[in-house]
Design an enzyme around this catalytic site. Structure first.
Site, mmCIF file in Angstrom:
data_model
loop_
_atom_site.group_PDB
_atom_site.id
_atom_site.type_symbol
_atom_site.label_atom_id
_atom_site.label_comp_id
_atom_site.label_asym_id
_atom_site.label_seq_id
_atom_site.Cartn_x
_atom_site.Cartn_y
_atom_site.Cartn_z
ATOM 1 N N GLU A 8 16.047 -12.835 8.193
ATOM 2 C CA GLU A 8 15.786 -11.471 7.647
ATOM 3 C C GLU A 8 16.409 -11.370 6.323
ATOM 4 O O GLU A 8 17.767 -12.299 6.292
ATOM 5 C CB GLU A 8 16.384 -10.379 8.443
ATOM 6 C CG GLU A 8 15.884 -10.521 9.947
ATOM 7 C CD GLU A 8 16.133 -9.309 10.756
ATOM 8 O OE1 GLU A 8 17.187 -8.804 10.164
ATOM 9 O OE2 GLU A 8 15.903 -9.386 11.869
ATOM 10 N N LYS A 67 19.353 -10.270 3.985
ATOM 11 C CA LYS A 67 20.748 -9.782 4.356
ATOM 12 C C LYS A 67 20.773 -8.706 3.335
ATOM 13 O O LYS A 67 21.339 -9.063 2.241
ATOM 14 C CB LYS A 67 21.848 -10.675 4.213
ATOM 15 C CG LYS A 67 23.365 -10.165 4.773
ATOM 16 C CD LYS A 67 24.032 -11.259 4.828
ATOM 17 C CE LYS A 67 25.534 -10.552 5.293
ATOM 18 N NZ LYS A 67 26.009 -9.398 4.900
ATOM 19 N N ASP A 99 22.495 -6.075 1.148
ATOM 20 C CA ASP A 99 23.683 -5.697 0.393
ATOM 21 C C ASP A 99 24.097 -4.174 0.524
ATOM 22 O O ASP A 99 23.978 -3.606 -0.594
ATOM 23 C CB ASP A 99 23.816 -6.387 -0.763
ATOM 24 C CG ASP A 99 25.450 -6.426 -1.018
ATOM 25 O OD1 ASP A 99 26.215 -6.050 -0.293
ATOM 26 O OD2 ASP A 99 25.910 -6.916 -2.252
ATOM 27 N N ARG A 143 29.880 2.189 10.334
ATOM 28 C CA ARG A 143 30.431 1.243 11.501
ATOM 29 C C ARG A 143 31.781 1.440 11.608
ATOM 30 O O ARG A 143 32.549 1.220 12.493
ATOM 31 C CB ARG A 143 30.341 -0.213 10.845
ATOM 32 C CG ARG A 143 30.591 -1.340 11.650
ATOM 33 C CD ARG A 143 30.410 -2.661 11.383
ATOM 34 N NE ARG A 143 31.315 -3.070 10.263
ATOM 35 C CZ ARG A 143 31.229 -4.247 9.802
ATOM 36 N NH1 ARG A 143 30.233 -5.068 10.344
ATOM 37 N NH2 ARG A 143 32.105 -4.627 9.013
ATOM 38 N N GLU A 184 20.733 -0.915 7.780
ATOM 39 C CA GLU A 184 21.352 -0.851 6.445
ATOM 40 C C GLU A 184 21.245 0.112 5.551
ATOM 41 O O GLU A 184 19.738 0.096 5.292
ATOM 42 C CB GLU A 184 21.320 -2.436 5.857
ATOM 43 C CG GLU A 184 22.573 -2.743 4.919
ATOM 44 C CD GLU A 184 23.560 -3.244 5.673
ATOM 45 O OE1 GLU A 184 23.738 -3.356 6.642
ATOM 46 O OE2 GLU A 184 24.679 -3.879 4.841
ATOM 47 N N TYR A 196 17.473 -3.220 11.784
ATOM 48 C CA TYR A 196 17.396 -4.516 12.178
ATOM 49 C C TYR A 196 17.992 -4.765 13.523
ATOM 50 O O TYR A 196 18.011 -5.841 13.949
ATOM 51 C CB TYR A 196 18.046 -5.393 11.216
ATOM 52 C CG TYR A 196 19.321 -4.998 10.664
ATOM 53 C CD1 TYR A 196 20.622 -4.626 11.625
ATOM 54 C CD2 TYR A 196 19.609 -4.630 9.405
ATOM 55 C CE1 TYR A 196 21.645 -4.417 11.122
ATOM 56 C CE2 TYR A 196 20.766 -4.407 8.947
ATOM 57 C CZ TYR A 196 21.882 -4.193 9.775
ATOM 58 O OH TYR A 196 23.094 -3.723 9.125
ATOM 59 N N LYS A 240 25.093 -17.225 3.303
ATOM 60 C CA LYS A 240 25.246 -16.475 1.970
ATOM 61 C C LYS A 240 24.929 -17.062 0.783
ATOM 62 O O LYS A 240 25.357 -18.231 0.783
ATOM 63 C CB LYS A 240 26.812 -16.106 1.888
ATOM 64 C CG LYS A 240 27.504 -15.010 2.956
ATOM 65 C CD LYS A 240 27.186 -13.925 2.785
ATOM 66 C CE LYS A 240 28.093 -12.601 2.237
ATOM 67 N NZ LYS A 240 29.718 -12.660 2.516
ATOM 68 N N CYS A 283 33.646 -6.530 -40.609
ATOM 69 C CA CYS A 283 32.893 -7.731 -40.085
ATOM 70 C C CYS A 283 34.225 -8.764 -39.954
ATOM 71 O O CYS A 283 34.974 -8.932 -41.107
ATOM 72 C CB CYS A 283 31.978 -8.127 -40.999
ATOM 73 S SG CYS A 283 31.358 -9.929 -40.817
ATOM 74 N N CYS A 339 33.492 -11.698 -42.847
ATOM 75 C CA CYS A 339 33.440 -11.563 -44.296
ATOM 76 C C CYS A 339 34.363 -10.396 -44.785
ATOM 77 O O CYS A 339 34.357 -10.025 -45.813
ATOM 78 C CB CYS A 339 32.094 -11.060 -44.953
ATOM 79 S SG CYS A 339 31.329 -9.905 -44.466
ATOM 80 N N CYS A 372 26.539 -5.888 -40.066
ATOM 81 C CA CYS A 372 27.330 -6.196 -41.336
ATOM 82 C C CYS A 372 26.043 -6.244 -42.346
ATOM 83 O O CYS A 372 25.301 -6.786 -42.221
ATOM 84 C CB CYS A 372 27.943 -7.548 -41.244
ATOM 85 S SG CYS A 372 28.293 -8.206 -42.584
ATOM 86 N N CYS A 383 27.239 -12.349 -46.296
ATOM 87 C CA CYS A 383 28.038 -12.777 -45.169
ATOM 88 C C CYS A 383 28.013 -14.164 -44.607
ATOM 89 O O CYS A 383 26.707 -14.438 -44.381
ATOM 90 C CB CYS A 383 28.023 -11.782 -44.216
ATOM 91 S SG CYS A 383 28.964 -12.321 -42.570
HETATM 92 S S1 IVH Z 1 22.264 -7.794 12.191
HETATM 93 C C1 IVH Z 1 26.063 -7.704 15.303
HETATM 94 N N1 IVH Z 1 20.779 -7.875 10.327
HETATM 95 O O1 IVH Z 1 25.611 -7.629 7.287
HETATM 96 C C2 IVH Z 1 25.730 -7.460 13.772
HETATM 97 N N2 IVH Z 1 23.079 -7.486 9.671
HETATM 98 O O2 IVH Z 1 27.949 -9.319 7.020
HETATM 99 C C3 IVH Z 1 24.263 -7.633 13.709
HETATM 100 N N3 IVH Z 1 23.359 -6.720 7.362
HETATM 101 O O3 IVH Z 1 27.540 -5.852 9.619
HETATM 102 C C4 IVH Z 1 23.911 -7.373 12.395
HETATM 103 N N4 IVH Z 1 21.331 -7.159 6.601
HETATM 104 O O4 IVH Z 1 25.989 -4.376 7.976
HETATM 105 C C5 IVH Z 1 21.963 -7.762 10.323
HETATM 106 N N5 IVH Z 1 19.142 -8.005 8.528
HETATM 107 C C6 IVH Z 1 20.370 -8.004 8.760
HETATM 108 C C7 IVH Z 1 21.494 -7.343 7.938
HETATM 109 C C8 IVH Z 1 22.805 -7.178 8.156
HETATM 110 C C9 IVH Z 1 22.592 -6.943 6.318
HETATM 111 C C10 IVH Z 1 24.944 -6.500 7.422
HETATM 112 C C11 IVH Z 1 25.359 -5.694 8.576
HETATM 113 C C12 IVH Z 1 26.484 -6.306 9.096
HETATM 114 C C13 IVH Z 1 26.824 -7.361 7.811
HETATM 115 C C14 IVH Z 1 27.741 -8.563 8.371
#
Ligand code: IVH
Length: 687
Positions: free
Chosen positions: A122, A124, A126, A145, A182, A234, A323, A417, A420, A435, A440
């Site tokens: 999946e 990740k 941000d 959290r 998220e 998720y 990452k 400038c 010049c 300028c 120049c």
């Molecule tokens: S699963 C038990 N799935 O990344 C933890 N987390 O760096 C299960 N995050 O705390 C998390 N996308 O806030 C999961 N597709 C995804 C995610 C995801 C972003 C975040 C989440 C987690 C953090 C960890």
């Protein structure tokens, strides 16, 4: 804060001290990130601190203490919101930063659960983690959290987010459902928010994650309501009732059925090879997803296998976050300077303490213009966040205010400038300073380099270094002086032997016969790129005729719009320019085009309307307009259903959001260039 050091073979006492120091630092940055929503260092720098601490603890197991941040999920609870105790702790994820680390994780998994394993991969997200509790289908509580055990009650804020259902739907609604996901801010909304912040002089958010956190964790829910937040779910937390679920894929399908948003990009694989392809694909698409991701989360699909694997104190063993290499890092801004381009445009840029980011060493980063510097309020000596995403030119995102040196002064655009020493002028209504001294030396060098460049007169051996050398030696004052260079003059110079002098002279001689359009491009007339130059050369056939044409005659040329026409007229109205052309004529440079003909003009974009927003990397707004007009297209200022394309550059405005709403095709820099070059695809052409 001390910089990270390698931790190998550290003496025990030193190791203890360093571990203590690292713990303090990690705690500190955790608080800045999770509680203050104002991180001081880029995520990658933070990850490096945690990794160092982890390596030290691995080397000296006696250093591992329960309160170490390596043993707990990051995050803390602020006192702004009422506390909510999570029924099931909200853990964090372990990270992998390389293929090898991913393979090592899969091997650990396989050791615990031998046999077939399906992985789910999946994006990740941000953003910030959220726990949503539903009872009999109704949303009753939402919590951040926090420290993983206790979160903050943000129910009222969450209720303002349209994507989050207040009531679950379908026939399989459970008695109690706690679902995790998220919260994120789509990039278009983030850019629009920052534009609005800039307009009212408010602080800019450094990235979409911060904007999301700063928009959710506010007492005034009307602020949350005014921000465009979204969610992807998720994970399940506590649950009572509902169907029997055997896999993560089934879980996600059920969440969708209940009306909860689930990322459509999620895929399942039977081997790590597939996962790795997914990772590569996500990395490549990272900038076109419309939201920020910082990696891929890989999870074991089978819930029974998950149970066998269990958790460590901070993270599940059945999942890992791969990452991406960082695109943002913090570094010191040593100075802000101004560079002068071919047209005299003065562009501020940051001189940075070199930093490795986005796969390259970066020591310079653009600051676009005066307003950009003011908006970001970066100052000499600041610690700044530098971003290099894909092959986009590096830019300074913003300062880390907590690290600003005392007495750091606001930066002021220089009045003169740097090359010049003549005044720099910013015309009202324009973003850039110029300028305006045509003599120049900086402009001179850039203009001559452009004239000799591949896209214009194509004189091999006359690159920037040579041009600078000749200008410094007083041999080149303008482009026409190129044709006065001779053997004796050249061989007297450093680093130029008889052979290279002769080669250069031959190349110069050869350039006299170039087509007229190349000469036109080489003259550095604003907005006249190859397409407009070819249209002019084809239609009017001689430089003198182009120079003598009236506004009406120019606009009548197929592919030439008012912007180009005006610019051409302005150029030929200047005596200094006419004098250069006479010099070129005397030197024997070809000023004639092909016979004027009724050859069909470039109409590849005829009937199409464009709206430009944000700043493009490779074209000014005027250039982009000129290129579109040269192909028969039109540029308008507001987006409607009739708009064919919205060309969105860096920091686009609300027009991008509007385009998304209306489903108008959006082009980034690359897509725009491809369209100019190849015209619309067959699909588009039939629209
Ligand atoms: S699963 C038990 N799935 O990344 C933890 N987390 O760096 C299960 N995050 O705390 C998390 N996308 O806030 C999961 N597709 C995804 C995610 C995801 C972003 C975040 C989440 C987690 C953090 C960890």
């Amino acid at each position: 804060m001390a910089a990270s050091k390698p931790a190998s073979k550290t003496a025990p006492k030193l190791a203890r001290e360093r571990a203590k120091q690292l713990r303090t630092e990690v705690e500190y940055h955790n608080e800045r990130y999770f509680v203050e929503d104002e991180p001081e260092i880029a995520d990658a720098d933070f990850d490096a601190l945690v990794r160092e601490l982890r390596a030290l603890e691995a080397e000296h197991p006696s250093l591992v203490v329960p309160e170490s941040p390596t043993q707990r999920p990051g995050g803390q609870v602020s006192s702004t919101f009422a506390p909510v105790r999570h029924r099931v702790p909200m853990l964090s994820l372990d990270n992998a930063f390389s293929h090898e680390e991913l393979v090592a994780w899969a091997e650990r998994v396989q050791k615990i659960v031998p046999g077939e394993i399906t992985f789910v991969a999946e994006p990740k997200m941000d953003g910030l983690a959220i726990s949503l509790q539903y009872e009999n289908g109704a949303l009753v509580c939402a919590a951040t959290r926090g420290d993983g055990v206790t979160g903050e009650n943000v129910t009222e804020n969450i209720r303002t987010i349209g994507d989050i259902p207040q009531q679950l739907k379908g026939s399989r609604v459970p008695k109690v459902l706690e679902v995790r996901g998220e919260i994120y801010m789509p990039l278009a909304a983030f850019n629009e928010l920052n534009r609005r912040q800039g307009e009212v002089g408010a602080r800019l958010f450094v990235n979409a994650r911060n904007a999301a956190a700063g928009s959710l964790r506010v007492k005034d829910v009307s602020i949350t309501a005014s921000r465009d937040l979204s969610v992807f779910c998720y994970q399940l937390g506590a649950i009572e009732g509902g169907p029997r679920l055997r896999t993560h894929q089934e879980t996600l399908a059920w969440l969708r059925e209940l009306g909860l948003p689930v990322n459509p990009e999620i895929s399942a694989f039977d081997s790590l090879d597939g996962v790795y392809e997914f990772v590569a694909r996500m990395e490549a698409q990272r900038h076109s997803l419309g939201y920020e991701i910082d990696g891929v989360v890989i999870k074991v699909d089978d819930l029974g296998q998950r149970e066998e694997m269990g958790f460590t104190s901070r993270a599940p063993r059945w999942a890992i976050a791969y990452k991406f290499p960082p695109e943002e890092k913090t570094t010191r801004l040593n100075d802000i300077m101004v560079s002068i381009g071919r047209t005299g445009r003065a562009t501020p840029f940051a001189m940075l303490e070199p930093v490795f980011v986005g796969g390259a060493n970066v020591s310079l980063a653009t600051l676009h213009n005066e307003d950009d510097v003011a908006r970001k309020d970066v100052r000499r000596g600041d610690t700044v966040i530098v971003r290099r995403a894909g092959d986009v030119i590096p830019e300074v995102v913003g300062p880390v205010l907590a690290k600003r040196p005392k007495g750091a002064k606001k930066w002021k655009f220089p009045a003169r400038c740097p090359v010049c020493d003549q005044p720099l002028v910013r015309v009202e209504g324009e973003a850039n300073h110029h300028c305006i001294n045509a003599d120049c030396p900086a402009q001179r060098v850039q203009r001559i380099v452009h004239f000799a460049g591949r896209g214009a007169m194509d004189i091999e051996g006359l690159g920037e270094e040579r041009v600078r050398q000749f200008v410094d030696a007083g041999m080149l004052l303008d482009i026409a002086d190129i044709y006065t260079l001779h053997f004796e003059k050249l061989v007297g110079l450093e680093r130029i032997g008889a052979k290279s002098a002769q080669l250069l002279l031959d190349a110069i001689e050869g350039s006299k016969q170039r087509e007229l359009w190349r000469l036109l491009v080489g003259l550095s007339i604003n907005h006249v790129g190859p397409t407009a130059a070819q249209a002019l050369a084809r239609a009017l056939g001689h430089l003198d005729r182009i120079a003598a044409s009236s506004d009406e005659e120019l606009v009548a040329v197929e592919g030439v719009g008012p912007t180009i026409a005006q610019s051409v007229q302005r150029f030929f109205a200047l005596d200094a320019n006419l004098a250069v052309i006479d010099k070129l004529r005397d030197a024997g440079v070809n000023l004639e085009g092909p016979e004027p003909s009724a050859e069909p003009r470039d109409t590849t974009l005829a009937g199409r309307t464009f709206v430009l927003t944000g700043s493009l990397e490779r074209h000014t707004r005027d250039e982009a307009t000129a290129e579109i007009e040269a192909r028969g297209g039109k540029v308008t200022s507001s987006v409607s259903k009739k708009t064919s394309y919205v060309v969105a550059g860096e920091s686009p405005g609300s027009k991008l959001a509007k385009a998304e709403q209306l489903g108008v095709t959006i082009l980034d820099d690359d897509a725009f260039d491809a369209l100019l070059e190849n015209g619309p695809t067959e699909d588009e052409a039939s629209k």
